[in-house]
Design a protein around this motif. Structure first.
Motif, mmCIF file in Angstrom:
data_model
loop_
_atom_site.group_PDB
_atom_site.id
_atom_site.type_symbol
_atom_site.label_atom_id
_atom_site.label_comp_id
_atom_site.label_asym_id
_atom_site.label_seq_id
_atom_site.Cartn_x
_atom_site.Cartn_y
_atom_site.Cartn_z
ATOM 1 N N MET A 270 -89.604 -20.315 -42.129
ATOM 2 C CA MET A 270 -88.390 -20.919 -42.676
ATOM 3 C C MET A 270 -88.443 -22.423 -42.449
ATOM 4 O O MET A 270 -88.652 -22.884 -41.328
ATOM 5 N N ASP A 271 -88.227 -23.203 -43.522
ATOM 6 C CA ASP A 271 -88.322 -24.662 -43.427
ATOM 7 C C ASP A 271 -86.976 -25.332 -43.190
ATOM 8 O O ASP A 271 -86.920 -26.559 -43.070
ATOM 9 N N GLY A 272 -85.911 -24.564 -43.147
ATOM 10 C CA GLY A 272 -84.625 -25.168 -42.865
ATOM 11 C C GLY A 272 -83.481 -24.291 -43.335
ATOM 12 O O GLY A 272 -83.667 -23.280 -44.015
ATOM 13 N N LYS A 273 -82.275 -24.702 -42.972
ATOM 14 C CA LYS A 273 -81.089 -23.941 -43.367
ATOM 15 C C LYS A 273 -80.702 -24.183 -44.821
ATOM 16 O O LYS A 273 -80.227 -23.283 -45.506
ATOM 17 N N LEU A 274 -80.904 -25.417 -45.299
ATOM 18 C CA LEU A 274 -80.416 -25.739 -46.640
ATOM 19 C C LEU A 274 -81.308 -26.761 -47.317
ATOM 20 O O LEU A 274 -81.694 -27.771 -46.709
ATOM 21 N N ALA A 275 -81.605 -26.508 -48.587
ATOM 22 C CA ALA A 275 -82.254 -27.482 -49.455
ATOM 23 C C ALA A 275 -81.284 -27.885 -50.544
ATOM 24 O O ALA A 275 -80.600 -27.036 -51.129
ATOM 25 N N VAL A 276 -81.216 -29.178 -50.826
ATOM 26 C CA VAL A 276 -80.422 -29.704 -51.928
ATOM 27 C C VAL A 276 -81.399 -30.239 -52.966
ATOM 28 O O VAL A 276 -82.164 -31.159 -52.683
ATOM 29 N N ILE A 277 -81.376 -29.655 -54.155
ATOM 30 C CA ILE A 277 -82.312 -30.032 -55.217
ATOM 31 C C ILE A 277 -81.598 -30.964 -56.188
ATOM 32 O O ILE A 277 -80.664 -30.567 -56.889
ATOM 33 N N GLY A 278 -82.045 -32.208 -56.218
ATOM 34 C CA GLY A 278 -81.420 -33.223 -57.058
ATOM 35 C C GLY A 278 -80.456 -34.065 -56.250
ATOM 36 O O GLY A 278 -79.431 -33.565 -55.790
ATOM 37 N N LEU A 279 -80.776 -35.346 -56.049
ATOM 38 C CA LEU A 279 -79.949 -36.209 -55.205
ATOM 39 C C LEU A 279 -79.260 -37.281 -56.045
ATOM 40 O O LEU A 279 -79.303 -38.471 -55.744
ATOM 41 N N GLY A 280 -78.616 -36.832 -57.112
ATOM 42 C CA GLY A 280 -77.849 -37.736 -57.952
ATOM 43 C C GLY A 280 -76.404 -37.798 -57.517
ATOM 44 O O GLY A 280 -76.095 -37.791 -56.319
ATOM 45 N N SER A 281 -75.485 -37.815 -58.472
ATOM 46 C CA SER A 281 -74.080 -38.031 -58.146
ATOM 47 C C SER A 281 -73.523 -36.961 -57.212
ATOM 48 O O SER A 281 -72.876 -37.275 -56.212
ATOM 49 N N ILE A 282 -73.762 -35.687 -57.509
ATOM 50 C CA ILE A 282 -73.225 -34.607 -56.683
ATOM 51 C C ILE A 282 -74.174 -34.273 -55.538
ATOM 52 O O ILE A 282 -73.751 -34.090 -54.392
ATOM 53 N N GLY A 283 -75.476 -34.207 -55.832
ATOM 54 C CA GLY A 283 -76.442 -33.807 -54.809
ATOM 55 C C GLY A 283 -76.492 -34.751 -53.630
ATOM 56 O O GLY A 283 -76.629 -34.316 -52.478
ATOM 57 N N SER A 284 -76.389 -36.051 -53.879
ATOM 58 C CA SER A 284 -76.413 -37.008 -52.767
ATOM 59 C C SER A 284 -75.222 -36.787 -51.847
ATOM 60 O O SER A 284 -75.346 -36.861 -50.619
ATOM 61 N N MET A 285 -74.060 -36.490 -52.442
ATOM 62 C CA MET A 285 -72.863 -36.262 -51.632
ATOM 63 C C MET A 285 -72.929 -34.920 -50.901
ATOM 64 O O MET A 285 -72.491 -34.811 -49.753
ATOM 65 N N ALA A 286 -73.507 -33.905 -51.560
ATOM 66 C CA ALA A 286 -73.687 -32.614 -50.890
ATOM 67 C C ALA A 286 -74.629 -32.752 -49.700
ATOM 68 O O ALA A 286 -74.398 -32.165 -48.637
ATOM 69 N N LEU A 287 -75.702 -33.531 -49.875
ATOM 70 C CA LEU A 287 -76.640 -33.749 -48.769
ATOM 71 C C LEU A 287 -75.954 -34.465 -47.615
ATOM 72 O O LEU A 287 -76.119 -34.085 -46.444
ATOM 73 N N TRP A 288 -75.178 -35.496 -47.940
ATOM 74 C CA TRP A 288 -74.466 -36.237 -46.896
ATOM 75 C C TRP A 288 -73.504 -35.323 -46.147
ATOM 76 O O TRP A 288 -73.487 -35.301 -44.902
ATOM 77 N N GLN A 289 -72.720 -34.533 -46.872
ATOM 78 C CA GLN A 289 -71.776 -33.635 -46.225
ATOM 79 C C GLN A 289 -72.488 -32.548 -45.426
ATOM 80 O O GLN A 289 -72.063 -32.200 -44.319
ATOM 81 N N ALA A 290 -73.583 -32.012 -45.984
ATOM 82 C CA ALA A 290 -74.326 -30.972 -45.262
ATOM 83 C C ALA A 290 -74.928 -31.519 -43.973
ATOM 84 O O ALA A 290 -74.998 -30.812 -42.957
#
Length: 377
Positions: free
Chosen positions: A1-21
């Motif tokens: 397992m490489d981690g708990k969560l992957a965020v695919i796409g770091l644009g408008s929504i993905g960047s904010m999801a990554l920051w919050q995660a």
């Protein structure tokens, strides 16, 4: 397992999801096909409108309120000026369908607003040339978001919290197993407990068939004009605006560079085969209509387009976003399909996606945005 969560796409929504995660877990990884805020993504174009008043879906109001708080938190956390709080105007025919629907939603959710007569507009905001039957609704909490600054700040904040970021890593496939989700890029693969797909116009290829059938990539274009007196179109004097007056419609933002004003035809997004084949040049018809509209609406702008560009975004068949898991058992969550209207709510929806993907919290009142609504169609 490489981690708990992957965020695919770091644009408008993905960047904010990554920051919050990254605030919730120390085992978060982001994947971006190019680089955050790259010039061909839906983030392009300098600015987006933030506003608290709008027409339709009263359930968006608490998400907008939370987004406003989170934009301030992102600014405080990163030291970046992201949201210029200059107010906003919604302009249209008095008692016409646009303002009637907007005021119905605004009154339902209790948002602060002020109705401005044509005479009041002429006194306060003479930059706008209104028709005889036009009025405006003023939103004191609206403003202009700096898109590239917002995305890069969110990604940097996530990395400061310990998130890992892979740039120039387009994801080719995602495969759900009993243990997690395998994602691949070329000859590389990773396995995560959960995945958020937030790659905008590039999300379709990672979707199940029922969502592919309910979505379409569209081309959205933007245009800019030079002001005869730039000081009259500064954020201090010229709020963001949306105007639908009879047969003409336009939206825009003040001059953030001290010279050029964004003023773009509203609702003109057209289908494009995929996110990588968006024509960047405007057609002669687009140029003609844009210049005619600016000539009528803004005497203080030279009616010559000095800059234009076009970007892809993912639209759903009902114009509402896709937020949530593919099904109740799935480990794959989608945060995409904002149909050209998502940036103002990116922080709020990013928080929702991160919390739900990590199993930290579920959110009520989002039936209108859940992917499962398309399963029966």
């Amino acid at each position: 397992m490489d981690g708990k969560l992957a965020v695919i796409g770091l644009g408008s929504i993905g960047s904010m999801a990554l920051w919050q995660a990254s605030r919730l877990s120390d085992s978060v990884t982001g994947f971006e096909a190019h680089a955050p805020a790259h010039a061909r993504s839906a983030v392009g174009g300098d600015t987006r409108l933030f506003r608290m008043i709008y027409r339709g879906i009263p359930d968006l109001h608490p998400i907008l309120e939370r987004s406003r708080t989170l934009w301030a938190e992102l600014e405080a956390e990163t030291g970046q000026n992201i949201l210029t709080r200059c107010g906003g105007l919604s302009i249209g025919t008095k008692d016409g369908p646009y303002l009637t629907a907007l005021l119905e939603t605004t009154r339902a959710n209790g948002a602060d607003h002020e109705i401005l007569s044509r005479e009041a507009m002429a006194e306060r905001y003479p930059q706008h040339n209104l028709r005889p039957d036009d009025i405006a609704v003023y939103d004191p909490h609206a403003g202009s978001l700096r898109t590239d600054r917002a995305v890069t700040a969110a990604v940097a904040a996530a990395q400061a919290n310990g998130a890992t970021v892979h740039t120039n890593t387009p994801i080719d496939s995602i495969t759900e197993t009993a243990d997690g989700v395998i994602i691949t890029s070329g000859d590389k693969s990773w396995t995560f407990e959960n995945v958020i797909v937030s790659s905008g116009g590039w999300s379709q290829r990672l979707m199940p068939d029922y969502l592919k059938a309910a979505t379409e990539t569209k081309r959205c274009f933007l245009t800019w004009f030079v002001a005869r007196d730039a000081s009259e179109f500064s954020p201090e004097k010229f709020p963001v605006f949306i105007r639908i007056s009879g047969d003409r419609s336009m939206y825009g933002a003040p001059a953030v560079d001290g010279a050029t004003v964004k003023a773009t035809l509203d609702g003109r997004g057209g289908p494009t085969p995929n996110a990588d084949s968006v024509p960047r040049d405007l057609t002669s018809a687009e140029i003609s209509e844009t210049m005619e509209t600016v000539t009528e609406f803004f005497p203080g702008l030279f009616p010559n387009i000095v800059r234009s560009d076009a970007f892809p975004d993912l639209f759903t068949s009902d114009g509402k976003p896709l937020i949530g898991h593919v099904n109740e058992e799935s480990k794959i969550c989608f945060a995409t399909g904002f149909s050209g209207q998502g940036f103002k709510m990116a922080t709020g929806f990013g928080e929702i996606a991160a919390c739900e993907a990590l199993g930290k919290r579920s959110f009520d009142g989002l039936d209108f945005a859940r992917p499962q609504r398309f399963k029966s169609i």
